[in-house]
Design an enzyme around this catalytic site. Structure first.
Site, short mmCIF file in Angstrom:
data_model
loop_
_atom_site.label_atom_id
_atom_site.label_comp_id
_atom_site.label_asym_id
_atom_site.label_seq_id
_atom_site.Cartn_x
_atom_site.Cartn_y
_atom_site.Cartn_z
N GLY A 195 -3.60 -14.88 0.11
CA GLY A 195 -3.85 -15.55 1.37
C GLY A 195 -2.66 -16.34 1.88
O GLY A 195 -2.79 -17.15 2.79
N LEU A 196 -1.48 -16.12 1.30
CA LEU A 196 -0.28 -16.79 1.81
C LEU A 196 0.49 -15.86 2.74
O LEU A 196 1.60 -16.14 3.16
CB LEU A 196 0.61 -17.26 0.65
CG LEU A 196 -0.08 -18.29 -0.26
CD1 LEU A 196 0.84 -18.70 -1.40
CD2 LEU A 196 -0.50 -19.52 0.54
N ASP A 256 -0.25 -15.84 11.40
CA ASP A 256 0.65 -15.57 10.29
C ASP A 256 2.02 -15.12 10.78
O ASP A 256 3.06 -15.56 10.31
CB ASP A 256 0.07 -14.48 9.38
CG ASP A 256 -1.32 -14.83 8.90
OD1 ASP A 256 -1.77 -15.96 9.16
OD2 ASP A 256 -1.95 -13.96 8.27
P1 ADP Z 1 -1.72 -11.32 1.82
O1 ADP Z 1 -2.81 -12.32 1.83
O2 ADP Z 1 -0.70 -11.62 0.79
O3 ADP Z 1 -1.13 -11.08 3.18
P2 ADP Z 1 -2.55 -8.60 2.18
O4 ADP Z 1 -3.50 -7.74 1.43
O5 ADP Z 1 -2.78 -8.83 3.62
O6 ADP Z 1 -2.42 -9.95 1.36
O7 ADP Z 1 -1.09 -7.95 2.08
C1 ADP Z 1 -0.55 -7.60 0.84
C2 ADP Z 1 0.18 -6.28 0.93
O8 ADP Z 1 1.47 -6.49 1.56
C3 ADP Z 1 0.51 -5.70 -0.42
O9 ADP Z 1 -0.58 -4.96 -0.93
C4 ADP Z 1 1.71 -4.82 -0.09
O10 ADP Z 1 1.29 -3.62 0.50
C5 ADP Z 1 2.44 -5.67 0.96
N1 ADP Z 1 3.42 -6.52 0.25
C6 ADP Z 1 3.33 -7.83 0.01
N2 ADP Z 1 4.38 -8.28 -0.72
C7 ADP Z 1 5.14 -7.20 -0.97
C8 ADP Z 1 6.35 -6.98 -1.70
N3 ADP Z 1 6.96 -7.96 -2.37
N4 ADP Z 1 6.86 -5.73 -1.71
C9 ADP Z 1 6.26 -4.72 -1.06
N5 ADP Z 1 5.10 -4.87 -0.38
C10 ADP Z 1 4.55 -6.07 -0.33
MG MG Z 2 -2.23 -10.40 4.84
#
Ligand code: ADP
Ligand code: MG
Length: 409
Positions: free
Chosen positions: A133-134, A181
Site C-alpha cells: 500500500g505504499l 499516488d
Molecule cells: P502497491 O501497493 O505496492 O502499489 P500493487 O499491487 O498496486 O501494490 O503494485 C505492485 C506491482 O508493481 C508489483 O506486483 C509489480 O508488478 C510492480 N512493481 C513494484 N515494484 C517493482 C519492482 N521493484 N520491480 C518491478 N516491478 C515492480
Molecule cells: Mg498500487
C-alpha cells in the site's frame, strides 16, 4: 528484520548500472527515480472529490535507460530477475512478466495521447515494498514515464505525467485507482506533504516539520509506517461497495439539501449532515459522516502542520482511525491492534490506518527517541500476538520524480 532502512542510493545506482551494462550493450544515459508515498490523512476522500495529504517517501523505483533508434523497448527487472520486450507498434500485456505491464501501460498511454516515443533499453529496480500500500505501482509508472519522456525528448508537465500514469494503471493494467499516488510520485517535495484537491487537482505544498529537534530540547519526529502483513483480500470488492455507498449517500443528500447542488459528498458540510442526515439509512449516514468529517480533519491537519502544532495533528490521525474503523468500517482487527499498541506508547503522537484498509499499513507520528520502543512494544508485540510478519519502515519525506544523468566512467 523488523526495522527496515532504505538501501543507500549510490549503492543502488551502481548495481543498476552494472545490471544494465551486463544485459544491454553500452551504458545507461540516465536514470528516472520516482518515490512511493504514504497518505497522512484524507482516506477514501479521492473518489468523493475531497482533499488528500500524501507525502512522498525515501523509497523509490529506478529506471536506468538508454534510447534506442528503433521502436523496440527492452526491459530488465533486477528484483524479478526477468526480461520483457515489446514493440511500440503494438501493445499487449505480458502475463509472464506482469511487472512490465506498468511500463507497457505508460508507453501505451503516452502514444494514445499523441506523443512520439523513442524505443529504449531499461533496467528497473526498487525498494518500495510491493503490495503493502505504499504504491510501488505508481512509482514504477512515474519512473517509466520519466524515462520515456527523457529518452524521447518530450516536455511534459508533472500533472500530465501523473494523469498518464493513472490512465496506464486504470485502462491498461486494469486497476481502478485514484490520482493521489501518481500526483505524489511526480509533484511532492521533500519536507512537505502534498495537499491535493481531488476535484480540481490543484495542489499545495504543506510543510511537515518532522526531522529537526525542537529548540526547547524536544526530540524530532519521524513518520513510521507499520505494515500489518495482511494483504488486502477484501479490498477490491469492499472498495467498490464503499464507492457505491458514497455515491448513493450523495444522491440522497442532493435531493434533501434545497439551496445548492451536491455533486459528491465533498459538497456536504457537517451542518448539512446534522440537519438532513436523518433521511439516510443508518449505514449510509455513517459512511457520509466519515467523509464529511475526514474532509474537515484534512483541512484541520493542514492548519496544525502550518502552525507546527504536531500534537493537534497527531490527534487528527487518531480521530481519522476511529472514523475509518467505526463509521466507514474499513479497518480490521490487525490494523486496530497496531493502532492500539501504538497509542499506548508514550512518544507516539498519533496513529491510523493508511490506504484503502482491510490490511496494509498504519502511519504513525513517533518521537525519534521512541523508535526503539516502537519496534519492541508495537511491532514485535504485534507479530507475537498475531503470528503475522509485521514490519516497520521509518520514512523520511522525499521529492517526486527526479531525472539524473549517469556520469562518465
Ligand atoms: P502497491 O501497493 O505496492 O502499489 P500493487 O499491487 O498496486 O501494490 O503494485 C505492485 C506491482 O508493481 C508489483 O506486483 C509489480 O508488478 C510492480 N512493481 C513494484 N515494484 C517493482 C519492482 N521493484 N520491480 C518491478 N516491478 C515492480
Ligand atoms: Mg498500487
Amino acid at each position: 528484520m523488523l526495522l527496515e532502512v532504505p538501501t543507500p542510493q549510490e549503492g543502488r545506482l551502481r548495481r543498476l548500472a552494472a545490471a544494465f551494462e551486463s544485459r544491454f550493450e553500452g551504458r545507461p544515459a540516465g536514470v528516472a527515480v520516482a518515490p512511493g508515498r504514504v497518505n497522512l490523512i484524507g482516506e477514501h476522500l479521492d473518489y468523493n472529490e475531497g482533499h488528500v495529504l500524501p507525502v512522498a517517501i525515501d523509497r523509490s523505483l529506478m529506471v536506468a535507460f538508454a534510447p534506442r533508434p528503433d521502436g523496440r523497448v527492452r526491459l530488465y527487472s533486477l528484483d524479478f530477475d526477468q526480461e520483457s520486450a515489446f514493440d511500440l507498434a503494438g501493445f499487449e500485456r505480458d502475463s509472464a512478466a506482469p511487472w512490465s505491464d506498468y511500463v507497457r501501460g505508460v508507453a501505451w498511454a503516452l502514444r494514445e495521447a499523441g506523443h512520439r516515443l523513442s524505443g529504449l533499453d531499461g533496467a528497473i529496480e526498487g525498494d518500495v515494498p510491493i503490495g503493502s500500500g505504499l504504491s510501488s505501482s505508481a512509482a514504477l509508472e512515474v519512473a517509466a514515464i520519466g524515462a520515456f519522456a527523457a529518452a524521447s525528448g518530450l516536455r511534459l508537465d508533472r500533472r500530465r505525467m501523473a494523469l498518464l500514469g493513472q490512465r496506464a494503471e486504470n485502462s491498461f493494467v486494469g486497476v481502478a485507482c485514484g490520482i493521489m499516488d501518481q500526483m505524489a510520485a511526480t509533484l511532492a517535495r521533500a519536507g512537505h506533504a502534498l495537499l491535493i484537491d481531488c476535484r480540481t487537482l490543484e495542489c499545495e505544498d504543506v510543510p511537515v516539520p518532522l526531522e529537526a529537534a525542537g529548540g526547547d530540547g524536544r526530540a524530532g519526529l519521524r513518520l513510521v509506517v507499520a505494515d500489518s502483513g495482511v494483504r488486502r483480500a477484501l479490498v477490491d470488492s469492499q472498495y467498490n461497495v464503499r464507492r457505491q455507498e458514497c455515491r448513493q449517500a450523495a444522491e440522497l443528500l442532493a435531493k434533501a439539501i434545497p439551496d445548492r447542488p451536491v455533486a459528491s459528498l465533498r459538497d456536504v458540510s457537517p451542518e448539512d449532515l446534522a440537519r438532513y442526515g436523518d433521511g439516510l439509512p443508518p449505514d449510509l449516514l455513517r459512511r457520509a459522516r466519515h467523509v464529511v468529517e475526514e474532509e474537515r480533519r484534512v483541512l484541520g491537519s493542514v492548519e496544525a502542520l502550518r502552525g507546527g502544532n504536531m500534537q493537534a495533528f497527531g490527534e487528527m490521525l487518531g480521530a481519522s482511525h476511529r472514523s475509518l474503523r467505526d463509521d466507514f468500517e474499513v479497518s480490521c482487527s490487525e490494523l486496530d491492534l497496531l493502532v492500539d499498541l501504538a497509542r499506548a506508547l508514550p512518544g507516539v503522537l498519533g496513529a491510523r490506518l493508511t490506504g484503502a484498509g482491510f490490511g496494509g499499513c498504519t502511519v504513525n507520528l513517533v518521537r525519534a527517541d521512541a523508535l526503539e520502543a516502537f519496534r519492541e512494544r508495537v511491532v514485535a508485540r504485534y507479530c507475537s500476538e498475531t503470528g503475522r510478519a509485521g514490519r516497520m519502515y521509518v520514512c523520511r519525506t522525499a521529492d517526486g520524480l527526479r531525472l539524473r544523468k549517469f556520469g562518465r566512467p
